[in-house]
Design an enzyme around this catalytic site. Structure first.
Site, PDB file in Angstrom:
ATOM      1  N   THR A 141      44.687  13.687  11.032  1.00  0.00           N
ATOM      2  CA  THR A 141      45.478  12.556  11.486  1.00  0.00           C
ATOM      3  C   THR A 141      44.838  11.221  11.091  1.00  0.00           C
ATOM      4  O   THR A 141      43.621  11.142  10.914  1.00  0.00           O
ATOM      5  CB  THR A 141      45.592  12.618  13.028  1.00  0.00           C
ATOM      6  N   ASP A 142      45.663  10.191  11.025  1.00  0.00           N
ATOM      7  CA  ASP A 142      45.126   8.847  10.765  1.00  0.00           C
ATOM      8  C   ASP A 142      44.353   8.299  11.971  1.00  0.00           C
ATOM      9  O   ASP A 142      43.609   7.328  11.850  1.00  0.00           O
ATOM     10  CB  ASP A 142      46.249   7.872  10.372  1.00  0.00           C
ATOM     11  N   GLU A 143      44.527   8.939  13.149  1.00  0.00           N
ATOM     12  CA  GLU A 143      43.887   8.399  14.362  1.00  0.00           C
ATOM     13  C   GLU A 143      42.370   8.470  14.300  1.00  0.00           C
ATOM     14  O   GLU A 143      41.686   7.793  15.063  1.00  0.00           O
ATOM     15  CB  GLU A 143      44.393   9.140  15.610  1.00  0.00           C
ATOM     16  N   TYR A 167      41.425  13.054  21.961  1.00  0.00           N
ATOM     17  CA  TYR A 167      42.162  13.744  20.888  1.00  0.00           C
ATOM     18  C   TYR A 167      41.595  13.369  19.526  1.00  0.00           C
ATOM     19  O   TYR A 167      41.225  14.235  18.725  1.00  0.00           O
ATOM     20  CB  TYR A 167      43.656  13.399  20.958  1.00  0.00           C
ATOM     21  N   LYS A 171      39.625  15.625  16.656  1.00  0.00           N
ATOM     22  CA  LYS A 171      40.098  15.800  15.273  1.00  0.00           C
ATOM     23  C   LYS A 171      39.023  15.307  14.297  1.00  0.00           C
ATOM     24  O   LYS A 171      38.799  15.915  13.251  1.00  0.00           O
ATOM     25  CB  LYS A 171      41.412  15.042  15.040  1.00  0.00           C
TER      26      LYS A 171
HETATM   27  P1  NAD Z   1      52.157  20.517  18.199  1.00  0.00           P
HETATM   28  O1  NAD Z   1      51.408  20.216  19.451  1.00  0.00           O
HETATM   29  O2  NAD Z   1      53.616  20.349  18.155  1.00  0.00           O
HETATM   30  O3  NAD Z   1      51.860  22.042  17.767  1.00  0.00           O
HETATM   31  C1  NAD Z   1      50.589  22.615  17.827  1.00  0.00           C
HETATM   32  C2  NAD Z   1      50.737  24.114  17.631  1.00  0.00           C
HETATM   33  O4  NAD Z   1      49.416  24.702  17.632  1.00  0.00           O
HETATM   34  C3  NAD Z   1      51.527  24.811  18.736  1.00  0.00           C
HETATM   35  O5  NAD Z   1      52.430  25.740  18.170  1.00  0.00           O
HETATM   36  C4  NAD Z   1      50.472  25.525  19.546  1.00  0.00           C
HETATM   37  O6  NAD Z   1      50.940  26.699  20.185  1.00  0.00           O
HETATM   38  C5  NAD Z   1      49.436  25.841  18.481  1.00  0.00           C
HETATM   39  N1  NAD Z   1      48.074  26.021  19.031  1.00  0.00           N
HETATM   40  C6  NAD Z   1      47.435  25.221  19.917  1.00  0.00           C
HETATM   41  N2  NAD Z   1      46.217  25.718  20.168  1.00  0.00           N
HETATM   42  C7  NAD Z   1      46.075  26.839  19.408  1.00  0.00           C
HETATM   43  C8  NAD Z   1      45.028  27.769  19.206  1.00  0.00           C
HETATM   44  N3  NAD Z   1      43.859  27.672  19.871  1.00  0.00           N
HETATM   45  N4  NAD Z   1      45.229  28.784  18.339  1.00  0.00           N
HETATM   46  C9  NAD Z   1      46.406  28.924  17.689  1.00  0.00           C
HETATM   47  N5  NAD Z   1      47.440  28.071  17.851  1.00  0.00           N
HETATM   48  C10 NAD Z   1      47.279  27.030  18.690  1.00  0.00           C
HETATM   49  O7  NAD Z   1      51.419  19.670  17.083  1.00  0.00           O
HETATM   50  P2  NAD Z   1      52.021  18.928  15.790  1.00  0.00           P
HETATM   51  O8  NAD Z   1      52.492  17.590  16.184  1.00  0.00           O
HETATM   52  O9  NAD Z   1      52.914  19.859  15.067  1.00  0.00           O
HETATM   53  O10 NAD Z   1      50.685  18.729  14.961  1.00  0.00           O
HETATM   54  C11 NAD Z   1      50.203  19.749  14.084  1.00  0.00           C
HETATM   55  C12 NAD Z   1      48.931  19.275  13.424  1.00  0.00           C
HETATM   56  O11 NAD Z   1      49.170  18.073  12.705  1.00  0.00           O
HETATM   57  C13 NAD Z   1      47.803  18.956  14.422  1.00  0.00           C
HETATM   58  O12 NAD Z   1      46.595  19.400  13.864  1.00  0.00           O
HETATM   59  C14 NAD Z   1      47.834  17.441  14.533  1.00  0.00           C
HETATM   60  O13 NAD Z   1      46.549  16.936  14.831  1.00  0.00           O
HETATM   61  C15 NAD Z   1      48.267  17.060  13.131  1.00  0.00           C
HETATM   62  N6  NAD Z   1      48.996  15.782  13.001  1.00  0.00           N
HETATM   63  C16 NAD Z   1      50.079  15.521  13.809  1.00  0.00           C
HETATM   64  C17 NAD Z   1      50.787  14.351  13.612  1.00  0.00           C
HETATM   65  C18 NAD Z   1      52.007  14.023  14.448  1.00  0.00           C
HETATM   66  O14 NAD Z   1      52.520  12.914  14.357  1.00  0.00           O
HETATM   67  N7  NAD Z   1      52.527  14.931  15.258  1.00  0.00           N
HETATM   68  C19 NAD Z   1      50.388  13.431  12.627  1.00  0.00           C
HETATM   69  C20 NAD Z   1      49.272  13.731  11.848  1.00  0.00           C
HETATM   70  C21 NAD Z   1      48.587  14.917  12.033  1.00  0.00           C
HETATM   71  O1  DAU Z   2      49.050   8.923  14.147  1.00  0.00           O
HETATM   72  C1  DAU Z   2      49.200  10.309  14.143  1.00  0.00           C
HETATM   73  C2  DAU Z   2      49.274  10.816  15.557  1.00  0.00           C
HETATM   74  O2  DAU Z   2      50.552  10.448  16.051  1.00  0.00           O
HETATM   75  C3  DAU Z   2      49.062  12.311  15.681  1.00  0.00           C
HETATM   76  O3  DAU Z   2      47.761  12.624  15.274  1.00  0.00           O
HETATM   77  C4  DAU Z   2      49.277  12.774  17.122  1.00  0.00           C
HETATM   78  O4  DAU Z   2      49.180  14.184  17.191  1.00  0.00           O
HETATM   79  C5  DAU Z   2      50.658  12.341  17.553  1.00  0.00           C
HETATM   80  O5  DAU Z   2      50.854  12.685  18.913  1.00  0.00           O
HETATM   81  C6  DAU Z   2      50.849  10.837  17.368  1.00  0.00           C
HETATM   82  O6  DAU Z   2      50.019  10.097  18.309  1.00  0.00           O
HETATM   83  P1  DAU Z   2      50.566   8.774  19.040  1.00  0.00           P
HETATM   84  O7  DAU Z   2      49.767   8.572  20.259  1.00  0.00           O
HETATM   85  O8  DAU Z   2      50.672   7.647  18.086  1.00  0.00           O
HETATM   86  O9  DAU Z   2      52.068   9.291  19.370  1.00  0.00           O
HETATM   87  P2  DAU Z   2      52.975   9.191  20.679  1.00  0.00           P
HETATM   88  O10 DAU Z   2      54.339   9.656  20.286  1.00  0.00           O
HETATM   89  O11 DAU Z   2      52.336   9.788  21.868  1.00  0.00           O
HETATM   90  O12 DAU Z   2      53.050   7.614  20.918  1.00  0.00           O
HETATM   91  C7  DAU Z   2      53.537   6.741  19.903  1.00  0.00           C
HETATM   92  C8  DAU Z   2      53.385   5.321  20.436  1.00  0.00           C
HETATM   93  O13 DAU Z   2      54.313   5.131  21.518  1.00  0.00           O
HETATM   94  C9  DAU Z   2      52.016   5.019  21.012  1.00  0.00           C
HETATM   95  O14 DAU Z   2      51.679   3.672  20.720  1.00  0.00           O
HETATM   96  C10 DAU Z   2      52.195   5.203  22.517  1.00  0.00           C
HETATM   97  C11 DAU Z   2      53.639   4.804  22.727  1.00  0.00           C
HETATM   98  N1  DAU Z   2      54.339   5.496  23.826  1.00  0.00           N
HETATM   99  C12 DAU Z   2      54.293   6.857  23.876  1.00  0.00           C
HETATM  100  C13 DAU Z   2      54.938   7.551  24.877  1.00  0.00           C
HETATM  101  C14 DAU Z   2      54.853   9.068  24.940  1.00  0.00           C
HETATM  102  C15 DAU Z   2      55.091   4.771  24.750  1.00  0.00           C
HETATM  103  O15 DAU Z   2      55.167   3.532  24.684  1.00  0.00           O
HETATM  104  N2  DAU Z   2      55.741   5.460  25.728  1.00  0.00           N
HETATM  105  C16 DAU Z   2      55.678   6.813  25.856  1.00  0.00           C
HETATM  106  O16 DAU Z   2      56.270   7.376  26.823  1.00  0.00           O
END
Ligand code: NAD
Ligand code: DAU
Length: 362
Positions: A141-143, A167, A171
């Site tokens: 992730t970019d975080e 988190y 990562k």
């Molecule tokens: P998500 O939470 O929707 O899905 C995570 C999945 O991993 C689930 O299916 C869960 O059951 C599985 N899981 C959790 N713990 C596990 C374990 N110990 N063993 C096997 N499976 C397990 O997450 P997502 O949003 O799809 O993110 C997927 C990946 O991409 C993560 O590594 C996250 O850090 C990364 N990522 C997410 C975003 C985003 O915006 N959502 C952006 C950049 C990177």
């Molecule tokens: O940048 C990549 C990341 O993006 C991933 O690595 C994470 O897995 C993914 O969850 C996401 O993280 P964020 O914290 O940026 O996403 P989230 O959707 O939780 O929140 C997006 C923005 O909105 C953040 O600034 C917090 C804000 N927010 C979020 C929620 C859930 C609100 O204002 N209200 C809310 O109820």
């Protein structure tokens, strides 16, 4: 070049029942001929409904299990002889990492470490072309880069790590382990650091699906702090395509930032969603959905701005996003409107407990 998706190959995808993982499994089976072994623990975020369309697909093998289970990982590697592992499995929600960080350390750090150990054992026993073509791709992730000021340049692959939440720290730790396994043991790793994804199958704890869900349920739309935090949004299928491209063309040991050059404040995102919903699913009251916006207490340690410099993946891999924010967000709203049953199933039971934990006292 390493075409791990060609038909005689198998890839192991972890976390393939989650949001991005499920989209990736669908994409990989569509573009390549390879078999996908999908290892997922099925936490609250994992959902087999995301894979229902693959029920009759013999090239998809689902295994319920934990990436931290070394015996299981070793067995899967021995049995399926994959050409690559793509590691999505993680605890992914920042707010949950603030209220209960333990699982984040267990899965994101210890789990990834255990998977790397078994991948290394397996890879070391491969011979010739099979060994040189093998890839371990870690989805990050970019975080990990921390928070940008308004005038800072976007994150590049050389930006120093500065994670701010449990988190992002977990990562970052996993990214460092992946890096170390390349440098120390030569394991052919790839790391991708992507910005915020949105699209089908995203669990409604994250901003975009939560706003759609709350709006349609006539509930308050919670905006943290002043709503001016900035995220760089990418449609999920563009992320999946980038991962497939990096698998094929990435240089072992390489890090690739992925982003859509689409920075928006949270308030911009929420207003866009409200106006698309006004058009596609107007409220009975005739009022705009913006009336539901409610400012709530900020997230502790809330990163102000993320932005990705995607120049490297564009130049070296030739990847470009296909969706703009305007096209992707409209498709996303339509998907949630068309999949009310999916939303109803994932927002029962434990989901309600989480909403009470996170928003009850804000
Ligand atoms: P998500 O939470 O929707 O899905 C995570 C999945 O991993 C689930 O299916 C869960 O059951 C599985 N899981 C959790 N713990 C596990 C374990 N110990 N063993 C096997 N499976 C397990 O997450 P997502 O949003 O799809 O993110 C997927 C990946 O991409 C993560 O590594 C996250 O850090 C990364 N990522 C997410 C975003 C985003 O915006 N959502 C952006 C950049 C990177
Ligand atoms: O940048 C990549 C990341 O993006 C991933 O690595 C994470 O897995 C993914 O969850 C996401 O993280 P964020 O914290 O940026 O996403 P989230 O959707 O939780 O929140 C997006 C923005 O909105 C953040 O600034 C917090 C804000 N927010 C979020 C929620 C859930 C609100 O204002 N209200 C809310 O109820």
């Amino acid at each position: 070049m390493s075409d791990v998706t060609k038909s005689e190959n198998t890839i192991i995808v972890t976390g393939g029942a989650g949001f991005i993982g499920a989209n990736f499994v669908h994409a990989a089976l569509k573009v390549g001929g390879s078999t996908v072994v999908n290892l997922d623990k099925l936490t609250y975020a994992g959902n087999l409904e995301n894979l229902a369309a693959l029920a009759d697909e013999p090239r998809h093998i689902f295994v319920k299990g934990d990436i931290g289970d070394r015996q299981l990982a070793a067995e899967l590697l021995r049995t399926h002889r994959p050409a690559a592992i793509v590691n999505f499995a993680a605890e992914s929600h920042v707010d949950r990492s603030i209220s209960a960080p333990d699982d984040f350390i267990q899965t994101n750090v210890v789990g990834t470490f255990n998977l790397l150990q078994e991948a290394r054992n397996y890879w070391q026993e491969l011979q010739g072309e099979a060994q040189s073509a093998f890839r371990f791709l870690h989805v990050s992730t970019d975080e990990v880069y921390g928070s940008l000021g308004d005038d800072d340049p976007p994150f590049s692959e050389t930006t120093a790590y500065a994670p701010n939440s449990p988190y992002s720290a977990s990562k970052a730790a996993s990214d460092h382990l992946v890096r170390a396994f390349f440098h120390t043991y030569g394991l052919p790793t790839l790391t991708t650091n992507c910005s915020n994804n949105y699209g089908p199958y995203q669990f409604p704890e994250k901003l975009i699906p939560l706003v759609i869900h709350n709006a349609l349920a006539e509930k308050p739309i919670p905006v943290y702090g002043d709503g001016a935090n900035i995220r760089d949004w990418l449609y999920v299928t563009d992320h999946c395509r980038a991962i497939l491209d990096v698998l094929e063309k990435g240089i072992p040991g390489g890090v690739y930032n992925i982003g859509g050059r689409s920075e928006k404040t949270n308030l911009d995102v929420v207003h866009t969603l409200c106006s698309i919903l006004d058009e596609l699913a107007p409220r009975e009251s005739g009022q705009g959905y913006v009336r539901l916006i409610t400012f709530v207490t900020d997230r502790p340690g809330h990163d102000r701005r993320y932005a990705i410099d995607a120049a490297k993946i564009e130049a070296e891999i030739g990847w470009q996003p296909e969706e703009t924010f305007q096209s992707g967000i409209r498709k996303t709203v339509q998907w949630y409107l068309d999949h009310a049953g999916w939303v109803a199933n994932v927002t029962s039971g434990a989901y309600r407990d989480w909403i009470e934990t996170n928003y009850g006292e804000r």
